[in-house]
Design an enzyme around this catalytic site. Structure first.
Site, PDB file in Angstrom:
ATOM      1  N   CYS B  85       0.690  -1.240   0.204  1.00 48.27           N
ATOM      2  CA  CYS B  85       0.098  -0.032  -0.036  1.00 48.27           C
ATOM      3  C   CYS B  85       0.902   1.344   0.101  1.00 48.27           C
ATOM      4  CB  CYS B  85      -0.982   0.203   0.985  1.00 48.27           C
ATOM      5  SG  CYS B  85      -2.189   1.188   1.022  1.00 48.27           S
ATOM      6  N   HIS B 201      -3.500  -5.882   1.096  1.00 46.12           N
ATOM      7  CA  HIS B 201      -2.790  -6.076   2.429  1.00 46.12           C
ATOM      8  C   HIS B 201      -2.976  -7.533   2.780  1.00 46.12           C
ATOM      9  CE1 HIS B 201      -2.560  -1.707   4.025  1.00 46.12           C
ATOM     10  NE2 HIS B 201      -3.399  -1.513   2.979  1.00 46.12           N
ATOM     11  N   GLU B 203      -1.462  -8.853   5.250  1.00 44.77           N
ATOM     12  CA  GLU B 203      -1.593  -8.803   6.945  1.00 44.77           C
ATOM     13  C   GLU B 203      -2.830  -8.525   7.249  1.00 44.77           C
ATOM     14  OE1 GLU B 203      -0.490  -6.342   5.042  1.00 44.77           O
ATOM     15  OE2 GLU B 203      -1.022  -4.324   6.161  1.00 44.77           O
TER      16      GLU B 203
END
Lengths: 80, 227
Positions: B85, B201, B203
């Site tokens: 990002c 993302h 994560e």
């Protein structure tokens, strides 16, 4: 010495903000607009009295930080 | 395996990334942007967020911070670097991956789950991954990948496109392109494939009860590839 620089988007880069501003102007009755492109304007006061040197310094700043040359052009517009 | 996550002023996914890396077995260290040297690492991660308030252009200030000299040297010597990002935006501003990320086509901040197709598995990030389509999360205002025609040709000739936005079956088309990116590009490599920048993302997809498991699959595979 003060140097001004204008950063504009290159011709073939989409400028959605400019487009929305154009449409809003159109809605307000400004119907004679062909296109709006949004850019950035910098006034930089440099510790340099030689206009050529001051300009070169700001040009270097444009290349290294102020503009991203993949999408933007820069123009030094005035020194005073 | 050792990893380092760089925190810039305005990073906000750095701790999420720390949690994810630690969960899957990395020994992770957090590194402040003003530091000069990197700890010994097998992987460097530039996390998501809004470094320097996205001033000037997203990622432009962070790309000039002190630690970035070490990150650039690490990348140039073949070390693995991943930017997620805002981290991707920092990578393009640092010149580590080609192109640039423009404002989303429809001027909206996009926050939703997306599917991405993994195109190139001949690299440390996606090698041996047994899924072709992954579900990740995106949250960005400037994720509209752009490059010049010459750059695009070079990127395609060198197989540098890492992931594409697609539907759940792996079809890429304009309808499922969330932000106007050229060719639905969601992530890209450098020429040597040791630097990966991507908008989604992983994560945020490491817990089945909260979100999903495709991030877990990605990180487990990444760890195995580095070992």
């Amino acid at each position: 010495m003060k140097v001004s620089a204008v950063i504009t988007l290159k011709k073939d880069v989409l400028d959605p903000q400019g487009k929305v501003i154009h449409e809003t102007l159109d809605g307000m009755g400004f119907n004679s607009v062909n296109e709006v492109r949004q850019g950035k304007y910098f006034e930089i006061d440099v510790k340099e009295n030689d206009p050529k040197k001051a300009k070169d310094l700001v040009e270097d700043m444009c290349k290294k930080l102020l503009a991203n040359l993949v999408i933007e052009n820069y123009k030094i517009i005035e020194t005073q | 395996m050792k990893s380092s996550v760089i925190t810039f002023p305005g990073s906000n996914c750095d701790r999420d990334m720390d949690v994810a890396l630690t969960k899957f077995g990395f020994k992770n260290k957090m590194v402040w942007h003003n530091d000069q040297e990197l700890p010994k690492s097998d992987l460097i991660v530039l996390p998501g967020g809004f470094s320097y308030g996205d001033y000037l252009r997203c990622g432009s200030m962070a790309s000039k911070s002190k630690i970035m000299n070490s990150v650039i040297n690490f990348a140039k010597s073949g070390g693995l670097v991943m930017g997620i990002c805002n981290g991707f935006q920092i990578l393009v501003e640092a010149g580590l991956v080609p192109g640039v990320l423009l404002r989303n086509k429809y001027l909206q901040f996009i926050c939703k789950n997306v599917h991405v197709k993994v195109d190139n598995k001949e690299n440390a990030f996606f090698k041996n991954l047994d899924k072709k389509v992954l579900e990740f999360h995106i949250a960005h205002n400037e994720g509209n990948y752009f490059c010049t025609n010459d750059q695009l040709k070079e990127i395609e000739d060198n197989n540098q496109i890492a992931i594409y936005y697609c539907d759940q079956n792996g079809n890429t088309n304009d309808q499922i392109n969330p932000n106007g990116s050229i060719k639905n590009i969601a992530g890209i490599f450098n020429k040597e494939k040791n630097v990966l920048g991507m908008m989604p993302h992983p994560e945020r997809m490491i817990d089945e009860s909260l979100s999903g498991e495709d991030g877990s699959i990605f990180f487990k595979n990444l760890l195995n590839n580095i070992k």
